[in-house]
Motif scaffolding. Structure first.
Motif, PDB file in Angstrom:
ATOM      1  N   PRO A  14      10.098 -11.045  12.026  1.00 33.25           N
ATOM      2  CA  PRO A  14      11.449 -11.382  12.492  1.00 33.25           C
ATOM      3  C   PRO A  14      12.450 -10.254  12.322  1.00 33.25           C
ATOM      4  N   ARG A  15      12.232  -9.384  11.334  1.00 37.32           N
ATOM      5  CA  ARG A  15      13.148  -8.257  11.124  1.00 37.32           C
ATOM      6  C   ARG A  15      12.421  -7.141  10.373  1.00 37.32           C
ATOM      7  N   LEU A  16      12.935  -5.942  10.541  1.00 38.82           N
ATOM      8  CA  LEU A  16      12.384  -4.786   9.845  1.00 38.82           C
ATOM      9  C   LEU A  16      13.418  -4.306   8.834  1.00 38.82           C
ATOM     10  N   GLY A  17      13.240  -4.696   7.595  1.00 41.55           N
ATOM     11  CA  GLY A  17      14.153  -4.283   6.537  1.00 41.55           C
ATOM     12  C   GLY A  17      13.404  -3.457   5.525  1.00 41.55           C
ATOM     13  N   ARG A  18      13.611  -3.789   4.269  1.00 41.62           N
ATOM     14  CA  ARG A  18      12.951  -3.031   3.196  1.00 41.62           C
ATOM     15  C   ARG A  18      11.436  -3.190   3.222  1.00 41.62           C
ATOM     16  N   GLU A  19      10.951  -4.272   3.857  1.00 49.20           N
ATOM     17  CA  GLU A  19       9.502  -4.500   3.885  1.00 49.20           C
ATOM     18  C   GLU A  19       8.792  -3.588   4.883  1.00 49.20           C
ATOM     19  N   ARG A  20       9.550  -2.853   5.710  1.00 45.79           N
ATOM     20  CA  ARG A  20       8.927  -1.992   6.721  1.00 45.79           C
ATOM     21  C   ARG A  20       7.971  -0.984   6.093  1.00 45.79           C
ATOM     22  N   VAL A  21       8.378  -0.378   4.994  1.00 42.01           N
ATOM     23  CA  VAL A  21       7.543   0.632   4.334  1.00 42.01           C
ATOM     24  C   VAL A  21       6.211   0.026   3.911  1.00 42.01           C
ATOM     25  N   ALA A  22       6.270  -1.178   3.338  1.00 44.41           N
ATOM     26  CA  ALA A  22       5.043  -1.851   2.888  1.00 44.41           C
ATOM     27  C   ALA A  22       4.170  -2.231   4.074  1.00 44.41           C
ATOM     28  N   LEU A  23       4.784  -2.665   5.174  1.00 45.20           N
ATOM     29  CA  LEU A  23       4.020  -3.014   6.368  1.00 45.20           C
ATOM     30  C   LEU A  23       3.301  -1.792   6.925  1.00 45.20           C
ATOM     31  N   ILE A  24       4.007  -0.680   6.996  1.00 46.83           N
ATOM     32  CA  ILE A  24       3.402   0.551   7.515  1.00 46.83           C
ATOM     33  C   ILE A  24       2.232   0.964   6.642  1.00 46.83           C
ATOM     34  N   ALA A  25       2.420   0.905   5.325  1.00 41.54           N
ATOM     35  CA  ALA A  25       1.344   1.285   4.401  1.00 41.54           C
ATOM     36  C   ALA A  25       0.120   0.394   4.593  1.00 41.54           C
ATOM     37  N   SER A  26       0.351  -0.924   4.741  1.00 39.96           N
ATOM     38  CA  SER A  26      -0.756  -1.867   4.942  1.00 39.96           C
ATOM     39  C   SER A  26      -1.493  -1.574   6.250  1.00 39.96           C
ATOM     40  N   LEU A  27      -0.726  -1.292   7.293  1.00 41.99           N
ATOM     41  CA  LEU A  27      -1.340  -0.978   8.588  1.00 41.99           C
ATOM     42  C   LEU A  27      -2.121   0.321   8.526  1.00 41.99           C
ATOM     43  N   GLN A  28      -1.592   1.309   7.845  1.00 48.11           N
ATOM     44  CA  GLN A  28      -2.279   2.601   7.760  1.00 48.11           C
ATOM     45  C   GLN A  28      -3.594   2.497   7.003  1.00 48.11           C
ATOM     46  N   VAL A  29      -3.601   1.696   5.941  1.00 47.36           N
ATOM     47  CA  VAL A  29      -4.854   1.474   5.205  1.00 47.36           C
ATOM     48  C   VAL A  29      -5.896   0.831   6.124  1.00 47.36           C
ATOM     49  N   ALA A  30      -5.472  -0.191   6.872  1.00 49.62           N
ATOM     50  CA  ALA A  30      -6.389  -0.865   7.795  1.00 49.62           C
ATOM     51  C   ALA A  30      -6.855   0.090   8.899  1.00 49.62           C
ATOM     52  N   ALA A  31      -5.933   0.878   9.450  1.00 47.16           N
ATOM     53  CA  ALA A  31      -6.286   1.801  10.530  1.00 47.16           C
ATOM     54  C   ALA A  31      -7.297   2.840  10.053  1.00 47.16           C
ATOM     55  N   ARG A  32      -7.111   3.338   8.840  1.00 43.67           N
ATOM     56  CA  ARG A  32      -8.084   4.301   8.310  1.00 43.67           C
ATOM     57  C   ARG A  32      -9.443   3.640   8.126  1.00 43.67           C
ATOM     58  N   GLY A  33      -9.440   2.398   7.658  1.00 45.10           N
ATOM     59  CA  GLY A  33     -10.706   1.685   7.491  1.00 45.10           C
ATOM     60  C   GLY A  33     -11.406   1.451   8.818  1.00 45.10           C
ATOM     61  N   ILE A  34     -10.654   1.054   9.846  1.00 42.67           N
ATOM     62  CA  ILE A  34     -11.238   0.846  11.176  1.00 42.67           C
ATOM     63  C   ILE A  34     -11.783   2.156  11.714  1.00 42.67           C
ATOM     64  N   GLY A  35     -10.992   3.231  11.588  1.00 43.64           N
ATOM     65  CA  GLY A  35     -11.444   4.535  12.074  1.00 43.64           C
ATOM     66  C   GLY A  35     -12.698   5.005  11.373  1.00 43.64           C
ATOM     67  N   ARG A  36     -12.753   4.822  10.057  1.00 40.85           N
ATOM     68  CA  ARG A  36     -13.938   5.211   9.294  1.00 40.85           C
ATOM     69  C   ARG A  36     -15.157   4.406   9.746  1.00 40.85           C
ATOM     70  N   SER A  37     -14.984   3.107   9.970  1.00 44.55           N
ATOM     71  CA  SER A  37     -16.087   2.261  10.424  1.00 44.55           C
ATOM     72  C   SER A  37     -16.539   2.647  11.829  1.00 44.55           C
ATOM     73  N   LEU A  38     -15.593   3.045  12.692  1.00 43.96           N
ATOM     74  CA  LEU A  38     -15.951   3.500  14.033  1.00 43.96           C
ATOM     75  C   LEU A  38     -16.803   4.759  13.961  1.00 43.96           C
ATOM     76  N   ARG A  39     -16.429   5.667  13.061  1.00 43.60           N
ATOM     77  CA  ARG A  39     -17.196   6.906  12.908  1.00 43.60           C
ATOM     78  C   ARG A  39     -18.605   6.616  12.403  1.00 43.60           C
ATOM     79  N   GLU A  40     -18.707   5.723  11.424  1.00 46.08           N
ATOM     80  CA  GLU A  40     -20.018   5.369  10.879  1.00 46.08           C
ATOM     81  C   GLU A  40     -20.873   4.676  11.937  1.00 46.08           C
ATOM     82  N   SER A  41     -20.244   3.831  12.751  1.00 48.30           N
ATOM     83  CA  SER A  41     -20.979   3.130  13.792  1.00 48.30           C
ATOM     84  C   SER A  41     -21.503   4.100  14.843  1.00 48.30           C
ATOM     85  N   SER A  42     -20.686   5.078  15.233  1.00 45.09           N
ATOM     86  CA  SER A  42     -21.108   6.032  16.270  1.00 45.09           C
ATOM     87  C   SER A  42     -22.171   6.992  15.757  1.00 45.09           C
ATOM     88  N   ALA A  43     -22.234   7.177  14.426  1.00 45.33           N
ATOM     89  CA  ALA A  43     -23.203   8.097  13.847  1.00 45.33           C
ATOM     90  C   ALA A  43     -24.583   7.461  13.705  1.00 45.33           C
TER      91      ALA A  43
END
Length: 254
Positions: free
Chosen positions: A224-253
């Motif tokens: 509903p809004r981007l306030g102080r929680e934005r930093v935490a949301l970005i961090a959570s998304l970045q952790v997930a994105a790195r995990g997805i990217g790592r799994s994609l690399r392992e899958s392609s290998a």
């Protein structure tokens, strides 16, 4: 006459495929006349076959009278290894994000000049969002879209910049302003929107990269809004994105 003779020996299946083959990234919405010209089939034949495709769900007739690819054909396309793989790989990470935020979570890729939503998680407490699995939305008005647009080829950016439609009073429609936003996305690694797609809904998103650094998808949340929680949301998304990217690399290998 020569065209009719040439098509006379075609099977029904080949004619249906000829019609579907007219659709591509630059031609996602086509009139009956355009489908006839692109497929090389007579208008009457095209009309009959298109009607069958609509009845089956492969095509959908819009309010303007044009035709777009239908959800049933899209679901078949989702069985292709590249899209089904990334959706399957991303699924547990998306559930982790949803469990932590209870926000609407998106996984999306770029399809031509639009966002294509591969997955979406939401609950009763989530902010309503117009996205649906299989739906397409503008690149310039969504968080995941801005990520995908920022890392898209120059010709895609140019086309999108040339037709920035206003969806809400807060949608960015100035090419200069959007260009500066995309430069910031490239620099900072995240994108955000504030009521640009839907009033009362804000979003933040990050890229998912393959082993070569190419952006394969985007993950984002709607809140509903981007306030102080934005930093935490970005961090959570970045952790997930790195995990997805790592799994994609392992899958392609494998």
């Amino acid at each position: 006459m020569a065209g009719n003779t040439r098509n006379a020996g075609q099977s029904v299946a080949s004619r249906l495929l000829a019609i579907l083959a007219v659709f591509d990234e630059q031609h996602s919405s086509l009139t009956l006349t355009e489908l006839s010209a692109g497929s090389g089939l007579a208008v009457a034949t095209t009309h009959r076959l298109v009607r069958e495709l609509v009845e089956w769900g492969a095509l959908v007739r819009t309010d303007s009278g044009a035709y777009v690819v239908g959800r049933r054909l899209w679901k078949l396309g989702m069985l292709a290894s590249d899209q089904s793989d990334i959706r399957d790989i991303a699924s547990p990470f998306l559930h982790d994000i949803y469990g932590a935020t209870k926000a609407t979570v998106h996984l999306a890729i770029r399809e031509g000049d639009e966002v294509l939503y591969l997955d979406r998680l939401a609950g009763h407490a989530s902010v309503p969002a117009v996205s649906r699995v299989g739906s397409r939305l503008p690149l310039h008005a969504t968080g995941v879209g801005k990520i995908l647009l920022a890392f898209a080829p120059a010709e895609v950016q140019s086309r999108v910049m040339g037709s920035l439609t206003r969806i809400t009073p807060y949608t960015v429609t100035s090419p200069g302003q959007l260009g500066r936003e995309l430069a910031r996305v490239q620099r900072d690694g995240y994108a955000q929107t504030v009521e640009e797609m839907t009033l009362g809904a804000c979003s933040v998103a990050v890229p998912v990269r393959r082993g070569d650094g190419e952006v394969a998808a985007a993950v984002g949340v709607v809140v509903p809004r981007l306030g102080r929680e934005r930093v935490a949301l970005i961090a959570s998304l970045q952790v997930a994105a790195r995990g997805i990217g790592r799994s994609l690399r392992e899958s392609s290998a494998q």
